[in-house]
Scaffold this motif. Structure first.
Motif, PDB file in Angstrom:
ATOM      1  N   VAL A  15      20.538  49.110  78.719  1.00 13.29           N
ATOM      2  CA  VAL A  15      20.817  50.599  78.148  1.00 13.29           C
ATOM      3  C   VAL A  15      20.158  51.373  78.798  1.00 13.29           C
ATOM      4  CG1 VAL A  15      20.795  51.751  76.065  1.00 13.29           C
ATOM      5  CG2 VAL A  15      21.474  49.386  76.010  1.00 13.29           C
ATOM      6  N   ALA A  16      18.818  51.190  79.092  1.00 11.40           N
ATOM      7  CA  ALA A  16      17.898  52.344  79.590  1.00 11.40           C
ATOM      8  C   ALA A  16      18.418  52.656  80.956  1.00 11.40           C
ATOM      9  CB  ALA A  16      16.348  51.937  79.558  1.00 11.40           C
ATOM     10  N   ALA A  17      18.909  51.497  81.693  1.00 11.23           N
ATOM     11  CA  ALA A  17      19.500  51.699  82.863  1.00 11.23           C
ATOM     12  C   ALA A  17      20.749  52.755  82.984  1.00 11.23           C
ATOM     13  CB  ALA A  17      19.706  50.566  83.718  1.00 11.23           C
ATOM     14  N   ALA A  18      21.402  52.384  82.043  1.00  9.80           N
ATOM     15  CA  ALA A  18      22.595  53.112  81.656  1.00  9.80           C
ATOM     16  C   ALA A  18      22.443  54.589  81.530  1.00  9.80           C
ATOM     17  CB  ALA A  18      23.721  52.576  80.596  1.00  9.80           C
ATOM     18  N   VAL A  19      21.398  54.949  80.831  1.00  9.27           N
ATOM     19  CA  VAL A  19      20.913  56.376  80.513  1.00  9.27           C
ATOM     20  C   VAL A  19      20.623  56.933  81.857  1.00  9.27           C
ATOM     21  CG1 VAL A  19      19.182  57.769  79.206  1.00  9.27           C
ATOM     22  CG2 VAL A  19      20.469  55.747  78.223  1.00  9.27           C
ATOM     23  N   ILE A  20      19.644  56.183  82.630  1.00  9.57           N
ATOM     24  CA  ILE A  20      19.398  56.870  84.042  1.00  9.57           C
ATOM     25  C   ILE A  20      20.349  57.006  84.754  1.00  9.57           C
ATOM     26  CG2 ILE A  20      17.966  55.912  86.070  1.00  9.57           C
ATOM     27  CD1 ILE A  20      15.952  54.440  84.381  1.00  9.57           C
ATOM     28  N   VAL A  21      21.546  56.291  84.892  1.00  8.14           N
ATOM     29  CA  VAL A  21      22.828  56.439  85.678  1.00  8.14           C
ATOM     30  C   VAL A  21      23.374  57.792  85.269  1.00  8.14           C
ATOM     31  CG1 VAL A  21      25.068  55.742  85.978  1.00  8.14           C
ATOM     32  CG2 VAL A  21      23.402  54.044  86.156  1.00  8.14           C
ATOM     33  N   ALA A  22      23.303  58.059  83.845  1.00  6.38           N
ATOM     34  CA  ALA A  22      23.895  59.305  83.368  1.00  6.38           C
ATOM     35  C   ALA A  22      23.087  60.356  83.940  1.00  6.38           C
ATOM     36  CB  ALA A  22      24.065  59.084  82.040  1.00  6.38           C
ATOM     37  N   THR A  23      21.814  60.250  83.697  1.00  7.12           N
ATOM     38  CA  THR A  23      20.925  61.392  84.362  1.00  7.12           C
ATOM     39  C   THR A  23      20.921  61.527  85.815  1.00  7.12           C
ATOM     40  OG1 THR A  23      19.267  60.611  82.660  1.00  7.12           O
ATOM     41  CG2 THR A  23      18.379  61.989  84.558  1.00  7.12           C
ATOM     42  N   LEU A  24      21.168  60.654  86.810  1.00 12.14           N
ATOM     43  CA  LEU A  24      21.456  60.786  88.239  1.00 12.14           C
ATOM     44  C   LEU A  24      22.639  61.325  88.520  1.00 12.14           C
ATOM     45  CD1 LEU A  24      20.232  57.153  89.375  1.00 12.14           C
ATOM     46  CD2 LEU A  24      19.074  59.554  89.807  1.00 12.14           C
ATOM     47  N   GLN A  42      18.074  65.564  94.097  1.00 13.58           N
ATOM     48  CA  GLN A  42      19.523  65.143  94.656  1.00 13.58           C
ATOM     49  C   GLN A  42      20.296  64.374  93.550  1.00 13.58           C
ATOM     50  OE1 GLN A  42      19.416  62.761  98.167  1.00 13.58           O
ATOM     51  NE2 GLN A  42      21.567  62.084  98.294  1.00 13.58           N
ATOM     52  N   PRO A  43      21.522  64.832  93.446  1.00 13.61           N
ATOM     53  CA  PRO A  43      22.200  64.071  92.160  1.00 13.61           C
ATOM     54  C   PRO A  43      22.676  62.893  92.861  1.00 13.61           C
ATOM     55  CG  PRO A  43      23.507  66.077  92.870  1.00 13.61           C
ATOM     56  CD  PRO A  43      22.020  65.948  93.570  1.00 13.61           C
ATOM     57  N   GLY A  44      23.171  62.153  91.903  1.00 16.57           N
ATOM     58  CA  GLY A  44      24.241  60.712  92.551  1.00 16.57           C
ATOM     59  C   GLY A  44      23.357  59.541  92.397  1.00 16.57           C
ATOM     60  N   LEU A  45      23.958  58.366  92.530  1.00 15.73           N
ATOM     61  CA  LEU A  45      23.409  57.063  92.536  1.00 15.73           C
ATOM     62  C   LEU A  45      22.753  56.901  93.927  1.00 15.73           C
ATOM     63  CD1 LEU A  45      26.186  55.141  90.779  1.00 15.73           C
ATOM     64  CD2 LEU A  45      23.961  56.037  89.773  1.00 15.73           C
ATOM     65  N   PRO A  46      21.850  55.983  93.769  1.00 15.19           N
ATOM     66  CA  PRO A  46      20.917  55.660  95.321  1.00 15.19           C
ATOM     67  C   PRO A  46      22.191  55.075  96.183  1.00 15.19           C
ATOM     68  CG  PRO A  46      20.522  54.045  93.610  1.00 15.19           C
ATOM     69  CD  PRO A  46      21.264  55.050  92.820  1.00 15.19           C
ATOM     70  N   GLY A  47      22.076  55.631  97.616  1.00 15.56           N
ATOM     71  CA  GLY A  47      22.794  54.989  98.745  1.00 15.56           C
ATOM     72  C   GLY A  47      22.117  53.976  99.094  1.00 15.56           C
TER      73      GLY A  47
END
Length: 572
Positions: free
Chosen positions: A330-339, A236-241
């Protein structure tokens, strides 16, 4: 004067941030993300959760820890140990594997873990990081590693088994080997060889990410599913709800949550202590409890699984040059882009590739070298390590954790109850008193005077044993005076004090006087409040052993030289 920590440590590290650190933190964050992303999905698979939950967990934990954590290098996501413990309780509360039920149970578990960690932080229980001894932790992690590897083997062979426990699962896998899917096995071997080869010949490259990328590429361009090779399926794409935990499960899940909270903090504290830049302070244990607790608590409302600090990604973070917690952001920002943009691609990953990543990430938990090191030093601790490992394999992960904790506590109690009692002699021509030994036959002893030195705290758990040892020594020498050197005793518990009081009365009836020598202030305080203080009086308490010996010699007129001569004659 010690600098007071800010309520939000982010204020401290941002306030002292240097511009030249930025490129190091950015590079470290990008590099760490390349390792964290595939491993986080692998850990979610271990827990039996959708792969995207691993990314949700890493995102929330990294952001919260950057604001509240005190280690500048620690990478806080989740780990294989936490994942397998999570799997154990999720199998109990959501046996059908319904995704919605699993997500609700996982969120509830994270919330409870966060509550326990926060409560421990408020109560300043940072010392719980030492509750499990290193040998027991080595055994526990080895058991966890073997359980995870065995759990992934069916995916490597392309077979399905009904899980029934470690050893029965092992037998079942062997029985199903003739049914193995050769294309799946071939792909699995290629993935394992690729990942091991990268880690050996190019250790600076992100082996898990490259392995996952190759697996996805093969699935996309070679049509692996047409060969009977199973794929992960939709991610599932997108940020956690936002999500509401199911608090009705709290009563069933809290024991597991407590165990996971313990392991989370043990791993977080170990990684935090192991990776510290020279000249920077050690992480504050109680603040770490608060940071990881808040991460889990917040994550409980965003579909995460429990999390904590990880050694492998922290090592990558430090090796890539991280300077502050900004690398985690920065690692969290990469995870956001991945999601947002890459999640559908991960749905094409072969299960055999995911299993290979899980196995390589988990096999490091099994350390034969550490077992050999323990065995070389102490056989007893080696036995505890084996007990912890077999506890996990035989009883399961959660009960195995209980075995590990109990083994550590029993080991601690045994060691606490084995304090020695030494018979002392005086080195000739000095006022040095040391344990009698065959190496120093010339040491002086005094006829009618028995000098004993117990060591360590004396309490209800060891007082009976120490008393028995002393009675045997007294029976052998039948002294007129027993002088107890208490300089090595830092604490005298009430039960032990009462036994000493009763023992003094019995000794006096048998013709032996008890003298107390070199008491520490805490021991003096306790003895002063007991009947023993009045019975002995100042004349039977001495500041040091030299004073006691002089007093005895004045009373008896026996010379130390004559006593030493008699002792040497007896030995001849």
């Amino acid at each position: 004067m010690e600098k007071r920590l800010n309520i939000f440590p982010v204020v401290d590290w941002l306030g002292s941030y240097r511009k030249e650190w930025l490129r190091f933190d950015v590079v470290a964050g990008l590099t760490t993300a390349a390792v964290v992303i595939p491993k986080a999905m692998a850990y979610a698979a271990i827990a039996g959760l959708p792969l995207v939950v691993g990314l949700y967990s890493s995102l929330v934990m990294l952001v919260v820890y950057a604001a509240l954590g005190t280690s500048r290098l620690l990478s806080v996501t989740t780990s294989s140990t936490i994942a397998i413990l999570t799997a154990g309780i999720l199998d109990e509360v959501a046996p059908g594997g319904d995704p919605a039920q699993l997500l609700a149970a996982s969120a509830t578990l994270s919330l409870l873990v966060g509550v326990f960690l926060l409560l421990a932080g408020v109560l300043r229980l940072g010392v719980v990081a030492d509750l499990i001894s290193d040998p027991v932790l080595t055994g526990f992690k080895a058991g966890i590693g073997l359980v995870i590897v065995l759990d992934q083997l069916p995916k490597l062979f392309g077979v399905h088994i009904s899980k029934a426990g470690f050893f029965r699962d092992l037998i079942s896998i062997v029985q199903h080997l003739p049914e193995s899917s050769l294309p799946t096995l071939a792909l699995a071997l290629v993935m394992l060889a690729l990942m091991l080869g990268i880690e050996h010949f190019a250790p600076k490259l992100p082996a898990p990410l490259i392995t996952v990328a190759v697996g996805i590429a093969l699935a996309a361009f070679a049509g692996l599913d047409r060969w009977g090779i199973s794929l992960v399926g939709a991610v599932q794409p997108g940020l956690p709800g936002a999500a509401l935990p199911d608090l009705s499960l709290a009563g069933q899940m809290w024991p597991a949550a407590l165990g996971i909270a313990l392991m989370s903090f043990v791993e977080t504290a170990a990684a935090g202590r192991a990776f510290v830049h020279k000249g920077t302070p050690q992480p504050d244990a109680n603040r770490e409890l608060m940071a990881t607790g808040m991460g889990n608590l917040v994550g409980g409302f965003f579909h995460i699984m429990p999390g904590g600090g990880g050694t492998s990604q922290t090592a990558v973070n430090m090796g890539a040059g991280a300077r502050t917690q900004l690398s985690g952001v920065v690692a969290a920002a990469v995870i956001v882009a991945t999601l947002l943009f890459l999640a559908p691609l991960f749905g094409m990953m072969p299960n055999a590739t995911l299993a290979a990543v899980v196995i390589i990430a988990s096999i490091g938990l099994v350390s034969p070298a550490e077992f050999r090191s323990i065995l070389k030093v102490r056989t007893m601790e080696f036995s505890w390590a084996l007990l912890a490992a077999f506890g996990v394999m035989v009883l399961g992960t959660l009960k195995g954790l209980l075995v590990a904790v109990l083994a550590s506590l029993v080991n601690l109690m045994i060691r606490a109850n084995r304090h020695p009692v030494a018979e002392l002699g005086r080195k000739p021509g000095t006022n040095v008193f040391r344990p009698l030994s065959a190496e120093h036959p010339e040491d002086e002893t005094f006829a009618g005077l028995l000098l004993l030195r117990p060591e360590g705290a004396i309490h209800f758990g060891n007082a009976q044993r120490l008393g028995s040892m002393m009675r045997n020594m007294i029976a052998r020498s039948a002294p007129r005076v027993l002088a107890l050197d208490l300089s090595a005793v830092h604490e005298l518990e009430y039960t032990a004090l009462r036994m000493m009081t009763d023992g003094e009365e019995r000794l006096r009836e048998e013709g032996t006087m008890l003298w107390l020598v070199a008491m520490n202030p805490e021991v003096v305080k306790v003895v002063r409040l007991s009947p023993l203080w009045e019975r002995l009086g100042r004349e039977r308490m001495f500041l040091n052993m030299e004073q006691a010996v002089e007093k005895f010699q004045q009373q008896t007129g026996i010379s130390a030289q004559a006593a030493a001569g008699r002792r040497e004659a007896e030995q001849c």
